[in-house]
Design a protein around this motif. Structure first.
Motif, PDB file in Angstrom:
ATOM      1  N   GLU A 195       0.772  -1.415   0.179  1.00  0.00           N
ATOM      2  CA  GLU A 195       0.203  -0.203  -0.142  1.00  0.00           C
ATOM      3  C   GLU A 195       0.919   1.349  -0.085  1.00  0.00           C
ATOM      4  O   GLU A 195       0.727   2.252  -0.514  1.00  0.00           O
ATOM      5  CB  GLU A 195      -0.878   0.114   1.223  1.00  0.00           C
ATOM      6  CG  GLU A 195      -2.269  -0.834   1.226  1.00  0.00           C
ATOM      7  CD  GLU A 195      -1.868  -2.361   1.649  1.00  0.00           C
ATOM      8  OE1 GLU A 195      -0.530  -2.531   1.812  1.00  0.00           O
ATOM      9  OE2 GLU A 195      -2.697  -3.060   1.732  1.00  0.00           O
TER      10      GLU A 195
ATOM     11  N   LEU B 178       2.449   1.693  -3.547  1.00  0.00           N
ATOM     12  CA  LEU B 178       1.159   2.307  -4.378  1.00  0.00           C
ATOM     13  C   LEU B 178       0.894   3.709  -3.959  1.00  0.00           C
ATOM     14  O   LEU B 178       0.916   4.589  -4.861  1.00  0.00           O
ATOM     15  CB  LEU B 178       0.027   1.215  -4.012  1.00  0.00           C
ATOM     16  CG  LEU B 178      -1.394   1.867  -4.586  1.00  0.00           C
ATOM     17  CD1 LEU B 178      -1.035   1.987  -6.228  1.00  0.00           C
ATOM     18  CD2 LEU B 178      -2.687   1.012  -4.370  1.00  0.00           C
TER      19      LEU B 178
ATOM     20  N   HIS C 249     -12.662   2.525  -6.716  1.00  0.00           N
ATOM     21  CA  HIS C 249     -12.604   1.817  -5.682  1.00  0.00           C
ATOM     22  C   HIS C 249     -11.724   2.608  -4.472  1.00  0.00           C
ATOM     23  O   HIS C 249     -12.187   2.628  -3.155  1.00  0.00           O
ATOM     24  CB  HIS C 249     -12.153   0.606  -5.924  1.00  0.00           C
ATOM     25  CG  HIS C 249     -12.665  -0.415  -4.801  1.00  0.00           C
ATOM     26  ND1 HIS C 249     -12.520  -1.829  -5.093  1.00  0.00           N
ATOM     27  CD2 HIS C 249     -13.187  -0.505  -3.764  1.00  0.00           C
ATOM     28  CE1 HIS C 249     -12.872  -2.614  -4.172  1.00  0.00           C
ATOM     29  NE2 HIS C 249     -13.374  -1.638  -3.241  1.00  0.00           N
ATOM     30  N   VAL C 250     -10.756   3.112  -4.843  1.00  0.00           N
ATOM     31  CA  VAL C 250      -9.775   3.539  -4.306  1.00  0.00           C
ATOM     32  C   VAL C 250     -10.495   4.913  -3.533  1.00  0.00           C
ATOM     33  O   VAL C 250     -10.261   5.376  -2.390  1.00  0.00           O
ATOM     34  CB  VAL C 250      -8.470   4.377  -4.875  1.00  0.00           C
ATOM     35  CG1 VAL C 250      -7.646   4.976  -4.037  1.00  0.00           C
ATOM     36  CG2 VAL C 250      -7.521   3.108  -5.380  1.00  0.00           C
TER      37      VAL C 250
ATOM     38  N   SER D 266     -12.653   4.024  -0.623  1.00  0.00           N
ATOM     39  CA  SER D 266     -12.049   3.521   0.576  1.00  0.00           C
ATOM     40  C   SER D 266     -11.370   4.697   1.256  1.00  0.00           C
ATOM     41  O   SER D 266     -11.282   4.782   2.267  1.00  0.00           O
ATOM     42  CB  SER D 266     -10.796   2.394  -0.019  1.00  0.00           C
ATOM     43  OG  SER D 266     -10.233   2.106   1.222  1.00  0.00           O
ATOM     44  N   ALA D 267     -10.656   5.569   0.361  1.00  0.00           N
ATOM     45  CA  ALA D 267      -9.995   6.567   1.224  1.00  0.00           C
ATOM     46  C   ALA D 267     -10.977   7.568   1.631  1.00  0.00           C
ATOM     47  O   ALA D 267     -10.653   8.170   2.770  1.00  0.00           O
ATOM     48  CB  ALA D 267      -9.139   7.355  -0.126  1.00  0.00           C
TER      49      ALA D 267
ATOM     50  N   PHE E 168      -6.509   2.494   1.671  1.00  0.00           N
ATOM     51  CA  PHE E 168      -6.631   1.625   0.630  1.00  0.00           C
ATOM     52  C   PHE E 168      -7.135   0.320   1.218  1.00  0.00           C
ATOM     53  O   PHE E 168      -7.197  -0.909   0.591  1.00  0.00           O
ATOM     54  CB  PHE E 168      -5.098   1.229   0.098  1.00  0.00           C
ATOM     55  CG  PHE E 168      -4.487   2.104  -0.618  1.00  0.00           C
ATOM     56  CD1 PHE E 168      -5.187   2.618  -2.038  1.00  0.00           C
ATOM     57  CD2 PHE E 168      -3.484   2.831  -0.194  1.00  0.00           C
ATOM     58  CE1 PHE E 168      -4.550   3.500  -2.766  1.00  0.00           C
ATOM     59  CE2 PHE E 168      -2.908   3.820  -0.962  1.00  0.00           C
ATOM     60  CZ  PHE E 168      -3.510   4.469  -2.150  1.00  0.00           C
ATOM     61  N   ALA E 169      -7.991   0.580   2.570  1.00  0.00           N
ATOM     62  CA  ALA E 169      -8.202  -0.727   3.146  1.00  0.00           C
ATOM     63  C   ALA E 169      -9.295  -1.503   2.462  1.00  0.00           C
ATOM     64  O   ALA E 169      -9.336  -2.733   2.473  1.00  0.00           O
ATOM     65  CB  ALA E 169      -8.816  -0.167   4.730  1.00  0.00           C
ATOM     66  N   ASP E 170     -10.162  -0.948   1.741  1.00  0.00           N
ATOM     67  CA  ASP E 170     -11.130  -1.495   0.992  1.00  0.00           C
ATOM     68  C   ASP E 170     -10.565  -2.573  -0.011  1.00  0.00           C
ATOM     69  O   ASP E 170     -11.394  -3.367  -0.810  1.00  0.00           O
ATOM     70  CB  ASP E 170     -12.249  -0.847   0.221  1.00  0.00           C
ATOM     71  CG  ASP E 170     -13.050  -0.257   1.401  1.00  0.00           C
ATOM     72  OD1 ASP E 170     -13.012  -0.375   2.803  1.00  0.00           O
ATOM     73  OD2 ASP E 170     -13.958   0.620   1.200  1.00  0.00           O
ATOM     74  N   LEU E 171      -9.431  -2.192  -0.856  1.00  0.00           N
ATOM     75  CA  LEU E 171      -8.960  -3.028  -1.876  1.00  0.00           C
ATOM     76  C   LEU E 171      -8.175  -4.498  -1.574  1.00  0.00           C
ATOM     77  O   LEU E 171      -7.852  -4.437  -0.544  1.00  0.00           O
ATOM     78  CB  LEU E 171      -7.849  -2.258  -2.601  1.00  0.00           C
ATOM     79  CG  LEU E 171      -8.366  -0.838  -3.371  1.00  0.00           C
ATOM     80  CD1 LEU E 171      -9.090   0.158  -2.606  1.00  0.00           C
ATOM     81  CD2 LEU E 171      -7.236  -0.537  -4.280  1.00  0.00           C
TER      82      LEU E 171
END
Lengths: 166, 166
Positions: free
Chosen positions: A14, A17, A145-146, A149-150, B128-131
């Motif tokens: 992460e 990334l 998706h990010v 989540s963020a 980024f927890a959901d990824l």
DNA sequence: TATTGTTATACTCTATAACTATA
DNA sequence: TATAGTTATAGAGTATAACAATA
């Protein structure tokens, strides 16, 4: 290795990334800031504000701009003042609430913004020129998706007021 | 529709992608800035500078820092001055060139930076927890491609001096 | 009382240009 | 002359807090 160290060691991906994401954003932003500055004598925050107004022809209230741009009210006032002084945007009375008003692009502001937006699109397309259509689409989906989540993470951390309208 | 309009209409995907990329970066950056500010009384540029020094224990020269951080020399001097005054970094003579010096983290600076880096990693992992693992890896690869593409574009636009060492 | 927006203030980051010291 | 770094200066963006006007 204690629990905490192990937890860290388990999550280097992460971090890598994030560094890459931030670097990409910085590089492209650098390009955009240069272009706005040298070709249009403007800045990114000003462009962003005008881009919001372009999406809402009926105008946005100061508070709405503040939330959408994720900056403070005083900041929006300052940038709006500049753009009003230069004739690109105008403050319009809101019927039924004499405290507030809508901010709109002027006719000149729309033309000016359209010129900038056209150049802006060129810079962006150039920045992604090496990617194929599928890569662009995959990235878009993954980043959606990010974003979700963020946003959750940011809300959990206590920045609630900034995220309502994104 | 004229040629120019058609050319624009053919490239909306890159623009959407950029807006999403920028939004993601902004949201996570917001989280990081808040954390650095409230938990460590620091800022992102300061953190970034220290992160560079942590990667190069032998130290970096001012000019190297300037290129790596993509900011001007005067700027690096200002931030370095702050960090020196607070005891987190030090200027060390360079053998054989009395104009230059290496900037290094002090012992206290390393400890301070490690604390920040630990917290920083938590904020990032949360963001980024959901990824899933695969999503993170796909994103990383795609963004590596973006980085190369965007760097070429930035270089072509005339910002050569900032991109040598990235 | 609460909300909308402004004003006043201060701080950080940033770039540029002129400058000093050294190569 | 050229290079490494600093200094001086200016300007943009940012947040906070106090404030005025209105709801």
């Amino acid at each position: 290795m204690d629990l905490e160290s192990r937890a860290r060691a388990e999550h280097p991906d992460e971090l890598r990334l994030w560094l890459r994401l931030m670097t990409c954003a910085q590089i492209i932003e650098k390009r955009v800031r240069m272009g706005l500055r040298f070709e249009f004598d403007s800045t990114l925050p000003r462009f962003d504000l005008m881009a919001q107004l372009e999406k809402f022809p009926k105008g946005l209230k100061m508070g709405e701009l503040s939330k959408r741009l994720m900056v403070s009210g005083g900041n929006v006032t300052a940038i709006t003042d500049q753009l009003v002084a230069e004739g690109w945007v105008q403050r319009v009375d809101v019927e039924g609430d004499r405290r507030a008003w809508k901010i709109q692009l002027t006719k000149a502001g729309r033309a000016y913004f359209n010129d900038m937006a056209k150049a802006h699109e060129t810079w962006i397309v150039d920045s992604f020129a090496d990617l194929g259509t599928k890569e662009v689409q995959s990235l878009y989906k993954l980043l959606s998706h990010v974003k979700q989540s963020a946003l959750h993470s940011l809300e959990d951390s206590g920045a609630v007021n900034l995220t309502e309208h994104i």
